[in-house]
Design an enzyme around this catalytic site. Structure first.
Site, PDB file in Angstrom:
ATOM      1  N   ASP A   7       0.818  -1.216   0.000  1.00 18.48           N
ATOM      2  CA  ASP A   7       0.000   0.000   0.000  1.00 18.48           C
ATOM      3  C   ASP A   7       0.854   1.269   0.000  1.00 18.48           C
ATOM      4  OD1 ASP A   7       0.872  -0.662   2.642  1.00 18.48           O
ATOM      5  OD2 ASP A   7      -0.491   0.868   3.411  1.00 18.48           O
ATOM      6  N   GLU A   8       0.228   2.359  -0.381  1.00 16.86           N
ATOM      7  CA  GLU A   8       0.754   3.724  -0.229  1.00 16.86           C
ATOM      8  C   GLU A   8       2.190   3.874  -0.730  1.00 16.86           C
ATOM      9  OE1 GLU A   8      -1.539   5.785   3.416  1.00 16.86           O
ATOM     10  OE2 GLU A   8      -0.039   4.319   4.058  1.00 16.86           O
ATOM     11  N   VAL A   9       2.460   3.443  -1.941  1.00 21.08           N
ATOM     12  CA  VAL A   9       3.800   3.594  -2.510  1.00 21.08           C
ATOM     13  C   VAL A   9       3.908   4.970  -3.164  1.00 21.08           C
ATOM     14  CG1 VAL A   9       5.503   2.648  -4.101  1.00 21.08           C
ATOM     15  CG2 VAL A   9       3.931   1.115  -2.879  1.00 21.08           C
TER      16      VAL A   9
END
Length: 504
Positions: free
Chosen positions: A297-299
């Site tokens: 997630d959230e790269v």
């Protein structure tokens, strides 16, 4: 008592019958949480006498004395039933018999009979039910009922984790999702890469989880029928990893010059995948669960975009300027690594949203959005044939004034447009306690009894538990029971607990 399957563990599927003999006593408990699937109540109460209370094995038992899970459970629950009793006879015995696929607790004057499908189901009981209900039939609505603890943003001492496992068992949660590492710190002490914690933990001696610590948590959880699901999130959320493993993170650039900062894991180097393969081989040997959470997630793509080597790799691979394809390339490789270790991957929803090619047995974990958003995500993921976990409505680290537990209680996990086959792919949900503002000083009261609202939604029949106002008295009583059991659960509203003035 209640019955629950063992999830993905390959545990023996015993059919269990308890015989509990009840005679005289004084103790009484009114709160039962979560609500059983079916109950027939009686005004009668059967008081317990610790000197006449014991468990016995039957001659036809499939398991005998020496079944460690049940032997320990009997000792543990005897102390819970009689907290002030320090002597008297106690027989840690149980009887197993073959039984139909119906799990019941029947109580009559003098004795109680529990029939459950599995050893693990037997652990889901509550002794108070023996004194309140004449008959109870129970099973979980969802097989996965989890709680996430974040031990990177604040280190949680092992004892705080064990206390949480106790409280989880009381609410019939069965998965401890251990978000063990993240950007701020890397407290997991790897035997293969010791520098990860030596350089990445808040403190290399005091703020780490040794191999012994991890084994202790896994064993403690198992005795309570709880699986331990480890998460090693990448390629983002890995700043702490880079401190102890050189060349793992992507160098960021300012123009044509390295800026001295680092971004996500570098997805273009063969050494990255060699390191990950070795690390996950160790993780799979330490954590016995058949699932592993890989994050995803959230790269933040800005560092990858700034790096000329990454941009050249993108052109070579035909990705153009679409960095979601680069993340997909990385995640597909990592999922394949864990599949080779005979582990099933769980990933955050971002992996699906970026159209990554992942095995059909991968589980997607929804964490984003308001109801309309996560309902659409449920519909899309299940339509694609993937199993899914719902966490978005239960980010319990978010706090507000008042009784916010009511919001967690009224969540409807299957309230999305889809076929019955799609809805069967929703295997459960999870309460998340992220650690930006939570450490051992406030973990327990912030978590309980608010998490118990989600526990009932994941365990009980939705139609029978749709009225929040009717649920309030039971949850209030259950909160008092948590206090009596040593769990410092915060109050729901104005009031008091009966045990506060006992003995005055």
């Amino acid at each position: 008592m209640s019955v629950v399957t063992s999830g993905r563990y390959t545990f023996p599927n015993y059919n269990l019958v308890f015989f509990i003999f009840l005679q005289l006593g004084l103790h009484s408990v009114e709160g039962v949480w979560p609500l059983p699937q079916s109950i027939t109540s009686s005004p009668e109460r059967y008081p317990l006498n610790p000197q006449a209370f014991y468990f016995t094995y039957g001659s036809q038992s499939a398991a005998q004395e020496g079944c460690s899970v049940l032997d320990e459970a009997f000792k543990r629950y005897f102390s819970l039933i009689f907290p002030d009793y320090s002597s008297g006879r106690f027989y840690s015995e149980v009887k197993f018999l073959q039984w139909k696929n119906e799990n019941t607790l029947s109580v009559s004057a003098g004795q109680a009979y529990l029939k459950a499908e599995t050893v693990w189901g037997a652990l889901r009981g509550d002794y108070s039910i023996c004194k309140i209900y004449l008959k109870s039939i129970d099973f979980p609505r969802f097989q996965f009922r989890g709680i996430l603890l974040d031990t990177s943003r604040h280190y949680l001492p092992v004892q705080a984790i064990l206390k949480t496992l106790d409280a989880m068992a009381f609410s019939k949660f069965n998965v401890f999702h251990w978000h063990i590492v993240d950007d701020p710190s890397f407290p997991y002490q790897s035997r293969t890469f010791p520098d990860l914690s030596a350089k990445g933990a808040f403190h290399p001696m005091t703020h780490i989880y040794t191999q012994l610590d991890v084994r202790r948590v896994i064993s403690y959880a198992r005795m309570r029928g709880i699986r331990v699901l480890p998460e090693f999130d990448s390629p983002g959320h890995t700043q702490s990893w880079g401190k102890g493993q050189s060349d793992l993170l992507t160098p960021c650039y300012s123009g044509s010059t390295p800026s001295g900062t680092f971004g996500p894991v570098n997805p273009i180097l063969p050494s990255t995948y060699k390191f990950m393969a070795t690390l996950f081989k160790e993780v799979s040997s330490v954590f016995p669960d058949s699932y592993i959470h890989l994050g995803g997630d959230e790269v933040n793509f800005s560092c990858w975009k700034s790096n000329p080597d990454v941009r050249a790799f993108m052109l070579k691979m035909g990705f153009g300027a679409d960095f979601t394809k680069l993340e997909a390339y990385y995640m597909e490789n990592i999922v394949n690594l864990t599949a080779a270790l005979n582990r099933t991957s769980i990933v955050w929803q971002d992996v699906f949203d970026y159209h990554e090619r992942i095995p059909k047995d991968t589980v997607l974990h929804i964490w984003k959005g308001v109801p309309a958003s996560y309902e659409a995500e449920l519909r899309a993921i299940t339509k694609a044939g993937y199993r899914v976990l719902l966490a978005a409505p239960w980010y319990i680290n978010h706090i507000s004034y008042g009784q916010d537990w009511r919001n967690y209680y009224t969540v409807q996990p299957l309230n999305f447009s889809g076929t019955e086959e799609q809805k069967k792919l929703v295997i459960g949900g999870e309460v998340c306690m992220w650690g930006e503002y939570v450490d051992a000083t406030n973990l327990t009261p912030r978590l309980w009894p608010r998490a118990s609202a989600a526990a009932e939604r994941l365990w009980s029949d939705e139609k029978q538990t749709s009225d929040v106002d009717k649920a309030f008295p039971r949850l209030k009583d259950f909160r008092c029971e948590l206090l009596r059991r040593g769990i410092q659960a915060e109050p729901l509203f104005v009031g008091h607990c009966k045990h506060e003035y006992q003995g005055v």
